[in-house]
Design a protein around this motif. Structure first.
Motif, short mmCIF file in Angstrom:
data_model
loop_
_atom_site.label_atom_id
_atom_site.label_comp_id
_atom_site.label_asym_id
_atom_site.label_seq_id
_atom_site.Cartn_x
_atom_site.Cartn_y
_atom_site.Cartn_z
N THR A 119 0.85 -1.18 0.00
CA THR A 119 0.00 0.00 0.00
C THR A 119 0.89 1.24 0.00
OG1 THR A 119 -1.72 -1.16 1.25
CG2 THR A 119 -1.84 1.24 1.21
N ALA A 120 0.63 2.15 -0.95
CA ALA A 120 1.48 3.33 -1.07
C ALA A 120 0.64 4.57 -1.31
CB ALA A 120 2.47 3.16 -2.22
N ARG A 121 0.98 5.64 -0.60
CA ARG A 121 0.37 6.94 -0.85
C ARG A 121 1.43 7.83 -1.47
NH1 ARG A 121 -0.33 11.70 1.91
NH2 ARG A 121 0.69 10.86 3.77
N LEU A 122 1.14 8.32 -2.66
CA LEU A 122 2.12 9.05 -3.44
C LEU A 122 2.20 10.52 -3.05
CD1 LEU A 122 1.03 7.53 -6.85
CD2 LEU A 122 3.08 6.92 -5.59
N LYS A 123 3.37 11.11 -3.24
CA LYS A 123 3.54 12.54 -3.04
C LYS A 123 3.00 13.29 -4.25
CE LYS A 123 7.79 12.02 -0.29
NZ LYS A 123 9.24 12.30 -0.23
N GLY A 124 2.85 14.59 -4.12
CA GLY A 124 2.44 15.44 -5.23
C GLY A 124 0.95 15.67 -5.29
N ASN A 125 0.51 16.37 -6.35
CA ASN A 125 -0.91 16.68 -6.51
C ASN A 125 -1.65 15.50 -7.15
OD1 ASN A 125 -0.41 16.80 -9.34
ND2 ASN A 125 0.11 18.98 -9.17
N ALA A 126 -2.96 15.67 -7.33
CA ALA A 126 -3.78 14.57 -7.83
C ALA A 126 -3.35 14.13 -9.23
CB ALA A 126 -5.25 14.99 -7.82
N LEU A 127 -3.01 15.10 -10.09
CA LEU A 127 -2.61 14.76 -11.46
C LEU A 127 -1.31 13.98 -11.49
CD1 LEU A 127 -2.99 14.95 -14.49
CD2 LEU A 127 -1.84 17.18 -14.45
N SER A 128 -0.31 14.45 -10.72
CA SER A 128 0.98 13.76 -10.72
C SER A 128 0.85 12.36 -10.12
CB SER A 128 2.02 14.58 -9.94
OG SER A 128 1.66 14.70 -8.57
N ARG A 129 -0.02 12.22 -9.11
CA ARG A 129 -0.23 10.90 -8.52
C ARG A 129 -0.88 9.96 -9.54
NH1 ARG A 129 -1.99 13.99 -3.97
NH2 ARG A 129 -4.17 13.47 -4.44
N TRP A 130 -1.86 10.49 -10.28
CA TRP A 130 -2.54 9.66 -11.27
C TRP A 130 -1.59 9.25 -12.39
CZ3 TRP A 130 -3.52 10.41 -16.52
CH2 TRP A 130 -4.39 9.48 -17.09
N LEU A 131 -0.76 10.19 -12.85
CA LEU A 131 0.18 9.88 -13.92
C LEU A 131 1.19 8.83 -13.47
CD1 LEU A 131 0.89 13.44 -15.38
CD2 LEU A 131 -0.32 11.56 -16.50
N PHE A 132 1.70 8.98 -12.25
CA PHE A 132 2.67 8.02 -11.74
C PHE A 132 2.04 6.64 -11.62
CE2 PHE A 132 4.79 5.63 -8.42
CZ PHE A 132 6.12 5.75 -8.76
N ALA A 133 0.85 6.57 -11.05
CA ALA A 133 0.18 5.28 -10.86
C ALA A 133 -0.10 4.62 -12.20
CB ALA A 133 -1.11 5.48 -10.08
N THR A 134 -0.50 5.41 -13.20
CA THR A 134 -0.80 4.86 -14.52
C THR A 134 0.45 4.27 -15.16
OG1 THR A 134 -2.58 6.46 -14.84
CG2 THR A 134 -1.69 5.40 -16.81
N MET A 135 1.57 4.99 -15.04
CA MET A 135 2.80 4.52 -15.65
C MET A 135 3.47 3.42 -14.84
SD MET A 135 4.35 8.20 -16.89
CE MET A 135 5.76 7.44 -17.68
N ALA A 136 3.36 3.50 -13.51
CA ALA A 136 4.05 2.53 -12.66
C ALA A 136 3.26 1.24 -12.47
CB ALA A 136 4.34 3.15 -11.29
N GLY A 137 1.94 1.27 -12.75
CA GLY A 137 1.11 0.09 -12.53
C GLY A 137 1.64 -1.18 -13.16
N PRO A 138 1.90 -1.19 -14.48
CA PRO A 138 2.44 -2.40 -15.11
C PRO A 138 3.78 -2.82 -14.53
CG PRO A 138 1.56 -0.91 -16.76
CD PRO A 138 1.57 -0.14 -15.46
N GLN A 139 4.63 -1.85 -14.18
CA GLN A 139 5.94 -2.18 -13.60
C GLN A 139 5.78 -2.84 -12.24
OE1 GLN A 139 8.60 1.15 -13.24
NE2 GLN A 139 10.29 -0.09 -12.48
N PHE A 140 4.88 -2.31 -11.41
CA PHE A 140 4.60 -2.92 -10.12
C PHE A 140 4.12 -4.36 -10.31
CE2 PHE A 140 4.77 1.08 -7.76
CZ PHE A 140 5.11 0.65 -6.49
N ARG A 141 3.21 -4.55 -11.24
CA ARG A 141 2.64 -5.88 -11.47
C ARG A 141 3.72 -6.86 -11.92
NH1 ARG A 141 -0.24 -8.65 -15.65
NH2 ARG A 141 -1.84 -10.02 -14.78
N THR A 142 4.60 -6.42 -12.80
CA THR A 142 5.69 -7.28 -13.27
C THR A 142 6.61 -7.67 -12.13
OG1 THR A 142 5.62 -6.29 -15.47
CG2 THR A 142 7.65 -7.43 -14.85
N ILE A 143 6.97 -6.69 -11.29
CA ILE A 143 7.86 -6.95 -10.16
C ILE A 143 7.22 -7.98 -9.22
CG2 ILE A 143 8.84 -5.94 -8.06
CD1 ILE A 143 9.33 -3.38 -9.68
N LEU A 144 5.93 -7.80 -8.93
CA LEU A 144 5.25 -8.71 -8.00
C LEU A 144 5.14 -10.12 -8.56
CD1 LEU A 144 2.40 -6.43 -6.62
CD2 LEU A 144 4.42 -7.22 -5.40
#
Length: 307
Positions: A255-280
């Motif tokens: 479980t992670a809460r990202l820094k930054g505003n709502a847009l930056s958090r959404w962009l990071f989550a969108t881009m990092a999602g597949p990478q997180f899934r691959t790592i797991l």
């Protein structure tokens, strides 16, 4: 990774390349292309073609990104197939209902491009139908501004063996691609502190804030430290094991809460999602292999002792 996933990724990559090749003349020579396509070119035709070219480049980037994703799913491929089908339908409607606005060359070009797109749509659909889901069940999603990454894995090993491997903290780095070393700094069980080192020399400390012997443990990462290297305001993990008919099943819940505003958090989550899934998924598979290997060694030792 299955051969069908490889096939789907190859067709996606080819689709991406074809989209770039189609977009290039629209962007670089729209003024020359317009008279080839339209019987009576209007002033805005070149601008419209450039806009179409920009859209095709965006589509090509999306498709290429999917082609690079090791665990591309049927649903992801089907989304691209759907967009390809829309292009085919649009081409048919353009030729059938508005063919008079096109030159003979324009009709041929539109039809030829639609046929190539149809080839990609069919090839992608057929290869996607044979994609097998990874054995670990992994999910990454954003809920209420918090990133949740979960993976579950069945393993042919007893719970006790799985627990022993899960709590071998220095050995965690042997199966986690995002870690180069894990060292226990102090304590054992609840309150234990460990330091994790990343592959690029970065490091951070974690404290055990959940410990249920033989069942579960958890760590809270000290994201407030001045030298913490990642954009997380809060980060914690939970590791659990339970009985399963095949032997045992374990789960990792990040479980992670990202820094930054709502847009930056959404962009990071969108881009990092597949990478997180691959790592797991990679971690779960590597951990399961080690757990089953340990279980096999224990069974062999018992057999020898019995003899």
């Amino acid at each position: 990774m299955s051969s069908s996933a490889n096939a789907a990724r190859r067709f996606l990559k080819m689709n991406s390349l074809f989209s770039v090749l189609t977009a290039a003349p629209l962007l670089l020579a729209a003024g020359m292309v317009a008279p080839l396509l339209f019987a009576v070119p209007v002033d805005w035709a070149a601008m419209a073609l450039r806009g179409l070219g920009i859209g095709l480049l965006g589509f090509a980037g999306l498709v290429y990104a999917l082609s690079r994703y090791r665990f591309v799913s049927r649903a992801m491929v089907h989304e691209i197939v759907f967009l390809d089908v829309l292009w085919i339908i649009g081409s048919v409607v353009l030729i059938a209902a508005f063919g008079q606005v096109l030159t003979a060359t324009g009709v041929a070009i539109v039809a030829a491009v639609a046929l190539v797109v149809a080839f990609f749509a069919i090839s992608q659909f057929l290869s996607a139908a044979r994609i097998e889901r990874p054995v670990p069940v992994a999910r990454v999603e954003m809920r209420d501004g918090t990133l949740h990454a979960i993976v579950k894995r069945r393993v042919r090993a007893p719970v006790a063996t799985v627990w022993d491997v899960m709590t071998d903290h220095p050995g965690y780095a042997d199966v986690a691609d995002n870690l180069s070393k894990v060292e226990v700094l102090s304590g054992d069980g609840l309150g234990m502190t460990r330091r994790c080192h990343g592959p690029k020399g970065e490091s951070w400390t974690e404290t055990c804030d959940l410990f249920e012997p033989g069942q579960a443990y958890g760590f809270r990462v000290h994201t407030e430290a001045a030298d913490y290297p990642y954009p997380f305001a809060d980060l914690s993990g939970r590791w659990r094991v339970e009985d399963h008919p095949e032997g045992a099943a374990f789960e990792i819940d990040i479980t992670a809460r990202l820094k930054g505003n709502a847009l930056s958090r959404w962009l990071f989550a969108t881009m990092a999602g597949p990478q997180f899934r691959t790592i797991l998924i990679d971690l779960a598979d590597a951990w399961a292999a080690r757990m089953e290997r340990e279980a096999g060694l224990q069974a062999d030792n018992k057999a020898v002792a019995g003899e």
